[in-house]
Design a protein around this motif. Structure first.
Motif, mmCIF file in Angstrom:
data_model
loop_
_atom_site.group_PDB
_atom_site.id
_atom_site.type_symbol
_atom_site.label_atom_id
_atom_site.label_comp_id
_atom_site.label_asym_id
_atom_site.label_seq_id
_atom_site.Cartn_x
_atom_site.Cartn_y
_atom_site.Cartn_z
ATOM 1 N N ALA A 27 -0.699 9.441 3.916
ATOM 2 C CA ALA A 27 -0.194 8.405 4.800
ATOM 3 C C ALA A 27 1.230 8.740 5.207
ATOM 4 O O ALA A 27 1.958 9.423 4.510
ATOM 5 C CB ALA A 27 -0.225 7.056 4.094
ATOM 6 N N THR A 28 1.630 8.257 6.397
ATOM 7 C CA THR A 28 3.012 8.379 6.814
ATOM 8 C C THR A 28 3.892 7.760 5.734
ATOM 9 O O THR A 28 3.603 6.666 5.255
ATOM 10 C CB THR A 28 3.217 7.648 8.151
ATOM 11 N N PRO A 29 4.956 8.443 5.312
ATOM 12 C CA PRO A 29 5.734 7.976 4.167
ATOM 13 C C PRO A 29 6.620 6.763 4.467
ATOM 14 O O PRO A 29 7.840 6.833 4.403
ATOM 15 C CB PRO A 29 6.562 9.206 3.794
ATOM 16 N N THR A 30 5.981 5.696 4.874
ATOM 17 C CA THR A 30 6.680 4.424 4.981
ATOM 18 C C THR A 30 6.278 3.596 3.778
ATOM 19 O O THR A 30 5.179 3.745 3.250
ATOM 20 C CB THR A 30 6.285 3.685 6.270
ATOM 21 N N ARG A 31 7.163 2.744 3.326
ATOM 22 C CA ARG A 31 6.868 1.988 2.120
ATOM 23 C C ARG A 31 6.970 0.495 2.362
ATOM 24 O O ARG A 31 7.676 0.036 3.262
ATOM 25 C CB ARG A 31 7.798 2.410 0.993
ATOM 26 N N THR A 32 6.280 -0.231 1.533
ATOM 27 C CA THR A 32 6.306 -1.689 1.563
ATOM 28 C C THR A 32 6.955 -2.173 0.275
ATOM 29 O O THR A 32 6.652 -1.656 -0.804
ATOM 30 C CB THR A 32 4.883 -2.255 1.682
ATOM 31 N N ALA A 33 7.834 -3.158 0.368
ATOM 32 C CA ALA A 33 8.474 -3.696 -0.827
ATOM 33 C C ALA A 33 7.415 -4.281 -1.762
ATOM 34 O O ALA A 33 6.426 -4.868 -1.304
ATOM 35 C CB ALA A 33 9.490 -4.767 -0.452
ATOM 36 N N PRO A 34 7.556 -4.117 -3.080
ATOM 37 C CA PRO A 34 6.598 -4.685 -4.016
ATOM 38 C C PRO A 34 6.437 -6.192 -3.797
ATOM 39 O O PRO A 34 7.418 -6.907 -3.570
ATOM 40 C CB PRO A 34 7.220 -4.392 -5.382
ATOM 41 N N ALA A 35 5.200 -6.653 -3.839
ATOM 42 C CA ALA A 35 4.904 -8.076 -3.624
ATOM 43 C C ALA A 35 4.074 -8.593 -4.788
ATOM 44 O O ALA A 35 3.242 -7.866 -5.335
ATOM 45 C CB ALA A 35 4.141 -8.261 -2.316
ATOM 46 N N LYS A 36 4.324 -9.830 -5.186
ATOM 47 C CA LYS A 36 3.591 -10.389 -6.323
ATOM 48 C C LYS A 36 2.818 -11.631 -5.929
ATOM 49 O O LYS A 36 3.125 -12.315 -4.950
ATOM 50 C CB LYS A 36 4.528 -10.701 -7.481
ATOM 51 N N LYS A 47 1.986 -17.350 -17.184
ATOM 52 C CA LYS A 47 1.523 -16.783 -15.919
ATOM 53 C C LYS A 47 1.294 -15.278 -16.046
ATOM 54 O O LYS A 47 2.074 -14.573 -16.683
ATOM 55 C CB LYS A 47 2.549 -17.040 -14.809
ATOM 56 N N VAL A 48 0.255 -14.802 -15.404
ATOM 57 C CA VAL A 48 -0.001 -13.372 -15.265
ATOM 58 C C VAL A 48 0.113 -13.035 -13.781
ATOM 59 O O VAL A 48 -0.606 -13.584 -12.953
ATOM 60 C CB VAL A 48 -1.384 -12.970 -15.800
ATOM 61 N N GLU A 49 1.048 -12.143 -13.475
ATOM 62 C CA GLU A 49 1.303 -11.766 -12.086
ATOM 63 C C GLU A 49 0.512 -10.512 -11.715
ATOM 64 O O GLU A 49 0.225 -9.672 -12.568
ATOM 65 C CB GLU A 49 2.795 -11.487 -11.879
ATOM 66 N N ARG A 50 0.193 -10.405 -10.437
ATOM 67 C CA ARG A 50 -0.341 -9.155 -9.905
ATOM 68 C C ARG A 50 0.623 -8.654 -8.842
ATOM 69 O O ARG A 50 0.941 -9.351 -7.881
ATOM 70 C CB ARG A 50 -1.739 -9.342 -9.309
ATOM 71 N N TRP A 51 1.076 -7.400 -9.029
ATOM 72 C CA TRP A 51 2.022 -6.775 -8.116
ATOM 73 C C TRP A 51 1.310 -5.731 -7.267
ATOM 74 O O TRP A 51 0.505 -4.955 -7.777
ATOM 75 C CB TRP A 51 3.151 -6.104 -8.902
ATOM 76 N N THR A 52 1.628 -5.711 -5.982
ATOM 77 C CA THR A 52 1.072 -4.717 -5.074
ATOM 78 C C THR A 52 2.158 -3.733 -4.673
ATOM 79 O O THR A 52 3.235 -4.146 -4.218
ATOM 80 C CB THR A 52 0.476 -5.378 -3.816
ATOM 81 N N SER A 156 13.958 6.882 -5.002
ATOM 82 C CA SER A 156 12.853 7.501 -5.737
ATOM 83 C C SER A 156 11.491 7.005 -5.275
ATOM 84 O O SER A 156 10.468 7.636 -5.545
ATOM 85 C CB SER A 156 13.003 7.235 -7.236
ATOM 86 N N GLY A 157 11.479 5.863 -4.597
ATOM 87 C CA GLY A 157 10.227 5.266 -4.149
ATOM 88 C C GLY A 157 10.204 3.785 -4.447
ATOM 89 O O GLY A 157 11.250 3.136 -4.572
ATOM 90 N N VAL A 158 8.999 3.232 -4.542
ATOM 91 C CA VAL A 158 8.840 1.828 -4.902
ATOM 92 C C VAL A 158 8.134 1.762 -6.243
ATOM 93 O O VAL A 158 7.374 2.671 -6.607
ATOM 94 C CB VAL A 158 8.036 1.051 -3.837
#
Length: 383
Positions: A27-36, A47-52, A156-158
């Protein structure tokens, strides 16, 4: 025969991807900020979170419960995405299952004989949860704990920084152990895991991740047609309880020889005593590179059908290759299909099983003032 570079480029462009000089789609190296988001609640209401996470063409969903990688989405050679990690679509199944799907493992990955070891003159009895042995830290190891999670996005990335403090005596282990694990997706879409731990009392530590992979897609069937290569001339045979005998046996002339790529299913039905004992592959390979200060490559896993390829590098001296022998059709995965034997496989980077009782094995002892460090990198491509 591999898809031509022109075909890969066309398929990649149609999927919003670019292709590397080797013809591997990314994929084109664009990133999305982590979302929960909220994934569920523990019985006590926690609570149990799910992070994308998304970067470089890789999409990953991680739970605060157990640091579990619930899904890992990768493109095939045509740019089509699918989840390649086994798991569940609900928290209740994770709470009751003993398969360790996608989880962080500790304090001690793999087995300790009779759940017992002696350290500095003191004998410690651990929680026993695998016949007579302690497996993956006991019945309530790190895979069954809710971790504190902090997201990041930088050069370094996300990724996510996961922290957990294991109290002195938890599951029988000595010392208060402070653990920090970092998951990073870089601009290429490669996944790096960095482990750190400190203790206030001499203890043993062996951390790993227990993701089950099926590069053809979660729920798609067997991985016996996957091709695997391991840079390892030796492995550690086990007794009937899957505890190492102490021998470092040569793989040459045995079904355990993966020095050249071969399909996992080619020799798995061979009447080798070790395959009978493990009901397939469930052994530690002694990596030729040994323990290293920086991750060095040792494994390549490829699904010929999709072209998806995963190369792994690590600082660890060993890897547990587990061919999903005990998946028995009683569990239903995220795609709504049941998991049967060899529908997924694990490549758990590690120090050796039962090292606290095997003085000839690399040491897993951690003392006050020292910092445990380990790193593993998963590099993804599609050819």
């Amino acid at each position: 025969m591999e898809t031509s570079r022109r075909t890969v480029l066309a398929a990649a462009a149609a999927a919003g991807l670019t292709a590397s000089a080797t013809g591997a789609a990314h994929a084109t190296p664009t990133r999305t900020a982590p979302a929960k988001e909220l994934f569920g609640r523990m019985p006590d209401g926690t609570k149990v979170e799910r992070w994308t996470l998304q970067n470089g063409g890789t999409r990953m969903k991680v739970l605060s419960y157990g640091g579990i990688v619930q899904s890992l989405e990768l493109p095939d050679r045509h740019g089509r995405y699918t989840n390649v990690s086994l798991g569940f679509d609900n928290l209740d199944d994770y709470l009751t299952a003993t398969t360790y799907f996608g989880a962080l493992i500790g304090r001690y990955g793999n087995r300790i004989d009779k759940g017992r070891f002696t350290l500095e003159g003191t004998t410690y009895q651990l929680d026993v949860n695998d016949g007579d042995n302690s497996l993956h830290g006991g019945a309530k190891g790190f895979d069954k704990r809710v971790w504190d999670v902090e997201p990041f996005s930088g050069a370094s990335g996300v990724g996510l920084v996961l922290r957990y403090t294991s109290a002195d005596g938890e599951m029988g282990y000595p010392g208060t152990l402070k653990v920090k694990v970092t998951y990073t997706l870089d601009a290429r879409g490669d996944w790096r895991i960095d482990y750190e731990a400190t203790t206030d009392k001499t203890t043993v530590v062996n951390l790993t991740n227990h993701t089950y992979y099926n590069l053809a897609g979660e729920g798609s069937g067997t991985v016996l047609d996957h091709e695997l290569a391991l840079a390892a001339r030796r492995f550690t045979p086990t007794d009937k309880g899957l505890i190492p005998t102490g021998e470092l046996a040569p793989v040459s002339g045995t079904p355990f020889d993966f020095r050249r790529p071969k399909t996992i299913g080619r020799d798995i039905r061979t009447a080798h005593p070790q395959l009978v004992t493990g009901q397939g592959y469930d052994h530690n390979w002694v990596l030729d590179k040994g323990a290293t200060s920086a991750p060095e490559p040792f494994a390549t896993l490829r699904d010929p059908g999709s072209g998806r390829t995963m190369k792994i590098a690590t600082t660890e001296p060993g890897v547990q290759f587990y061919s999903g022998n005990f998946l028995d059709g009683t569990l239903t995965g995220t795609a709504g299909r049941v998991y049967r034997q060899s529908d997924g496989l694990c490549l758990e980077t590690q120090h050796f099983p039962d090292s606290p009782n095997q003085p000839e094995f690399p040491s897993t002892v951690l003392r006050p003032g020292q910092t445990y460090r380990s790193a593993t990198v998963h590099q993804f491509s599609a050819r």
